[in-house]
Design an enzyme around this catalytic site. Sequence first.
Site, PDB file in Angstrom:
ATOM      1  N   HIS A 336       0.851  -1.190   0.000  1.00 21.30           N
ATOM      2  CA  HIS A 336       0.000   0.000   0.000  1.00 21.30           C
ATOM      3  C   HIS A 336       0.887   1.240   0.000  1.00 21.30           C
ATOM      4  O   HIS A 336       1.370   1.654   1.046  1.00 21.30           O
ATOM      5  CB  HIS A 336      -0.906  -0.014   1.227  1.00 21.30           C
ATOM      6  CG  HIS A 336      -1.863   1.127   1.247  1.00 21.30           C
ATOM      7  ND1 HIS A 336      -2.984   1.147   0.466  1.00 21.30           N
ATOM      8  CD2 HIS A 336      -1.845   2.304   1.919  1.00 21.30           C
ATOM      9  CE1 HIS A 336      -3.632   2.288   0.665  1.00 21.30           C
ATOM     10  NE2 HIS A 336      -2.963   3.008   1.544  1.00 21.30           N
ATOM     11  N   ASP A 338       1.024   4.966  -0.243  1.00 21.05           N
ATOM     12  CA  ASP A 338       0.257   6.206  -0.253  1.00 21.05           C
ATOM     13  C   ASP A 338       0.931   7.174  -1.220  1.00 21.05           C
ATOM     14  O   ASP A 338       2.133   7.432  -1.108  1.00 21.05           O
ATOM     15  CB  ASP A 338       0.166   6.774   1.168  1.00 21.05           C
ATOM     16  CG  ASP A 338      -0.769   5.925   2.026  1.00 21.05           C
ATOM     17  OD1 ASP A 338      -1.926   5.765   1.630  1.00 21.05           O
ATOM     18  OD2 ASP A 338      -0.319   5.397   3.066  1.00 21.05           O
ATOM     19  N   ASP A 448      -7.885   1.483   1.941  1.00 19.09           N
ATOM     20  CA  ASP A 448      -7.532   2.453   2.987  1.00 19.09           C
ATOM     21  C   ASP A 448      -8.348   3.736   2.942  1.00 19.09           C
ATOM     22  O   ASP A 448      -8.072   4.666   3.685  1.00 19.09           O
ATOM     23  CB  ASP A 448      -6.032   2.790   2.859  1.00 19.09           C
ATOM     24  CG  ASP A 448      -5.514   3.599   4.038  1.00 19.09           C
ATOM     25  OD1 ASP A 448      -6.035   3.396   5.155  1.00 19.09           O
ATOM     26  OD2 ASP A 448      -4.610   4.421   3.851  1.00 19.09           O
ATOM     27  N   HIS A 666      -6.336   9.446  -1.432  1.00 20.54           N
ATOM     28  CA  HIS A 666      -7.048   9.374  -0.151  1.00 20.54           C
ATOM     29  C   HIS A 666      -6.335   9.982   1.059  1.00 20.54           C
ATOM     30  O   HIS A 666      -6.886   9.963   2.160  1.00 20.54           O
ATOM     31  CB  HIS A 666      -7.498   7.939   0.144  1.00 20.54           C
ATOM     32  CG  HIS A 666      -6.383   6.980   0.418  1.00 20.54           C
ATOM     33  ND1 HIS A 666      -5.984   6.040  -0.494  1.00 20.54           N
ATOM     34  CD2 HIS A 666      -5.606   6.794   1.498  1.00 20.54           C
ATOM     35  CE1 HIS A 666      -5.002   5.315   0.023  1.00 20.54           C
ATOM     36  NE2 HIS A 666      -4.751   5.753   1.237  1.00 20.54           N
TER      37      HIS A 666
HETATM   38 ZN    ZN Z   1      -3.400   4.813   2.480  1.00 19.00          ZN
END
Ligand code: ZN
Length: 1159
Positions: A336, A338, A448, A666
């Site tokens: 994941h 970001d 997420d 996000h």
């Molecule tokens: Zn995230």
Amino acid sequence: MALSTMQTGFYISDDDTLENYDPEYVTQRIEMQRRAGRAAYTPAGAGLVAASSSVAANYPQLAAGPVGKQIHRIYQDRLRQFVDGGQYREQGLVGKLDEARVSGPEHVKLSVYSPPNLTRPTFADATAQTFRPAKVGESFGPSWSTHWFKVEIRLPQDFRNRERLEFVWDANNEGMIWTAQGDVVHGLTGGGERTQWRLTPKFRNGQWHVFYVEMACNGMFGNAPGGDSIQPPDPNRYFQLHTADIVAVNVQARALYFDFWEISDAAREFPGESWEAHEATQVANRIIDAFIAGGGSQDSIVEGRKIAKEYIGDVDTEKVYDSDKEAIVFGIGYCHIDTCWLWPFAETKRKVARSWSSQCDLMERYPELRFCCTQAQQFKWLEQNYPQIFDRVKSHVKLGNFQPIGGSWVEHDTNLPNGESLIRQFLYGQRYFESRFGERCRTFWLPDTFGYSTQLPQVCRLAGMTRFLTQKLSWNNINNFPHTTFNWVALDNSQVICHMPPSETYTAEANFGDVRRSVSQHKSLDQDKTSLLVFGKGDGGGGPTYQHLEKLRRCRGISDKTGMLPRLKLGDSADDFFDRLEKRVENGTELVTWYGELYFELHRGTYTTQANNKRNNRKAEIMLRDIEYLATLVTIKKDFSAKSSYKYPKKDIDDMWENVLLCQFHDCLPGSSIEMCYDDSDAIYEKVFVTGERLLSNALAELGFDDKPKADSKLAALNTLPWTRTEIVELPPLAGLPKYGLAHGAGLSTMEVRQLASPYPASIASVKEIRPNVFELRNSQFIVEVTDGAITSLYDINVQRNIIPEGKKAAQLVLYDDKPLYWQAWDVEVYHLASRTELLPHKVSISEDTPHRVSLKIETKISDQSSITTTLSLSAAVGASLSAVEIAASIDWHETMKFLKVEFPVDIVNTEASYETQFGIVRRPTHYNTSWDMAKFEVCCHKWADLSEATYGVSILNDNKYGFAVAGNVMRLSLLRAPKAPDAHADMGRHETRYALFPHAGPLDERTVRKAFEFNNPLRIVGHKTRDASSSSAAPSSAPSPGLLSTFRILGAPNLVLDTIKRGEDDADVSRGEFPSRMGGKSIIVRIWDALGGKSKGVLSWGELAVKSVKKVNALEDEVGEDLGGEMVCVGREGEGERGVRVRVRAFEVVTLKLVLED
Ligand SMILES: [Zn+2]
């Protein structure tokens, strides 16, 4: 008794009853056999007969001595000693993990180049510089700086025949290993997380070898000081390079380490009453005993592995997954990353390169690894900046072990972007994936994001996806979401299969407990027992590690050899998992349903934090709609020909969209990133707006308009909304022009701008101070009384109703203390409501008093540092068009952990309020009956929120806000927050926002929908040069292409919104070449949706355009369903040539049509 003892362990076969089964007896028997040195296991199917046939020949008559019952806890606690890095390190297994280790200039020579000014040069630029000598023990910084190390290594003589060699580098920060030729081979995380790089055989030739390490001075989670990673970054962190070693790995010791880890986990985590837990404790203790007996020798390690096998079987290769036993947990590697968060976008580009190169390396060693990867944007960055890794990724995609997933441009927020943005996330994402890898994604993957909008299932289906994975709802801080696998149903009844991995994480460490929880926390076992286990380190961690894969092999081994642990499989894709689920549903499995939004009961502050970013998002979305519409008009107008150099600005539009979509990531749009990210996003939006203004100007010029009217221009108001508008508009400050004019016109078109006089009946507005500090504003619809800066009475003249309850104050500013439990930028907690303080103005004055518009200026001090000036205005009511009380707020905000809102108590009773969401309305409670209702004490809205009764209602409109609450009859718009982490300066400074109070007789209907669109799309006043000398500016003007501008409209269904109008992606004159262009005629894509929730029939009219065919398409512009040619109709009077097509729309359905024009 029908107990089977199989080579893989002991279990009761499925068709047996438990009655005759005495596990303790069996365990004792086995243990006795083992101690007697007999083969403990008999072949499969042999049954207990075989075991019981070996009768003890000579059972000793006399006891040899006392044997004590083990104190279970002590023998269990002892297990930690063996793999402990503490006081027993050298006496246990950890001390044996290296066969040998060297460092220092004799074998590892280091030199460094430190680029200036926090720059991140390319490999070529960096390696062309002069490097100075460096050594282990030196520190490097400051935060965010980059340091390039030239590493020269030569193996010691006695290393050359060792089984496995690794280069180990650790500076507690992130790094990337490059070959001398400039190829990235591996990522490094630091802090012991991912520090090894396996050396290939070429290093064994006794020569010096050169490679480079690009060090980034940030940790996995940025540069927060101390141990609290959400605190704003420390700009002055330094990192000590403490390890640069060559290590010969003790392969057997390392394997035993993982064996022991999993067996001791089984001892601790299997239920205490299970024989499997006791057995694990015994096996693990025997491993330690054997190690001690052998003095920690290599033989004792090998012996330990033999003992381990009794519990875990043979786990040394991926073949452990080959047994044909049914697995129910499917492990998928994932990283994941970001796209920005506690580091800027620029660092993410490197995180991607590090992580994915590590994954390519790992999957070459662990063939069972399947790694799925989201976010087309990250792939595109890799393609642009690291083409060599991109090629490597591509070859693994082809092999099937590197799996693009998700279909979206980024893992975006789904609360805040508008409907068209949600569609574009997939249009741009899927087109990227298909163009680069030959396939689209079938699973929307969004683990997420902070809550999931109610129309996502429909948007997924429109984008070719039938399944959805998320995880975030396990973070709910009030209610426990009740399902693991279910059908998630949108407003329009579209559904997708949703799975939330029961291990409740998307960055699992692949531990025994994660596998166990895959069943123990599975909430949908009545329907289906399978689940996904999503493992791998996120962000700087680089995804799965070899440790994860070693542990998982052992988990599978335990399931097969001993049992009890849910059987795990690696090697399948997430799509395989969902394919099987879909098949089971087809065969009758009935999944539970969940209708409506997946509201996230946490992070409710993210509807408000980083207000500027949200404002830019709203503005950009609106601008893009206008640009696409106008550019489409230009390229289809009749006199548009080769002599114009205008081309549909596809590349510019794509760049704008990709940037807007990127900022919807996000952690970006929700406001949970560090300050650097918002410096970046400000610059990105700035670029978007500069491009956008240019595109608008160009398109307007092609249509004969002047974006910047001059003194001799004839004025027109450009309406890009597909319905009639009648409004008071502010005119450009040109000599001879009044401040305001009246614009009126039907549909998408230009509107005449005229003075406020006949032929359109209009009442004038007025204002006066009726008592000290009490003002009255009036038009023909409302009488508004403002006391102390707040609305104390709002009287609707037509229905003779006061909308404000007696003694209450609307448009009242209120301030709250705002200290959530932990996640400052993210959360607002329910207890903040108790700290409500009214802000009273220190000055209220009449700031404008014209027949067109009257205004009060209300000045309020929030504190010594902060203030707000609001301008409350009422315009003349024009014709039947409904007025709103408009408020423009200019805020100078310098608070700490405060929350500013504006509230509107209204005389309306309803247990539900309505909020605009993407492509529709979401209704939420106005009460706190249950904990689920209570959890929604702060929710997301788009352009409006509404509280209505059957006979009357009030809508609150806004032009850049998203946070809202309705409690009882109090409507509350959230304006600004002041969190101090992770951005220490979030929202400090000046803000401009507008909101309006829009009362309406009758229930919520299209008047609110349209008014909110209008509030967000002010009429654009343009000029054109065809001024007729005989006409005055007050006379109706004729737009240059009146027919063209009013081409598109919807007849017969006011609930339908004619939204996006754009050109077909692959039209020959538009295409950028990613796909074969569509020959033959231009096409126009038109998106229509039902805003109110009512199945309807309308006619989409396209005026006199020569439309050859009409086809229903999906969000990706694939033709779906039949040709709508048979639905084409004449519109209006016979012979006028205006034509259209009948459209049928389900409640809250989004319909996209492709109109193919005649050549
Ligand atoms: Zn995230």
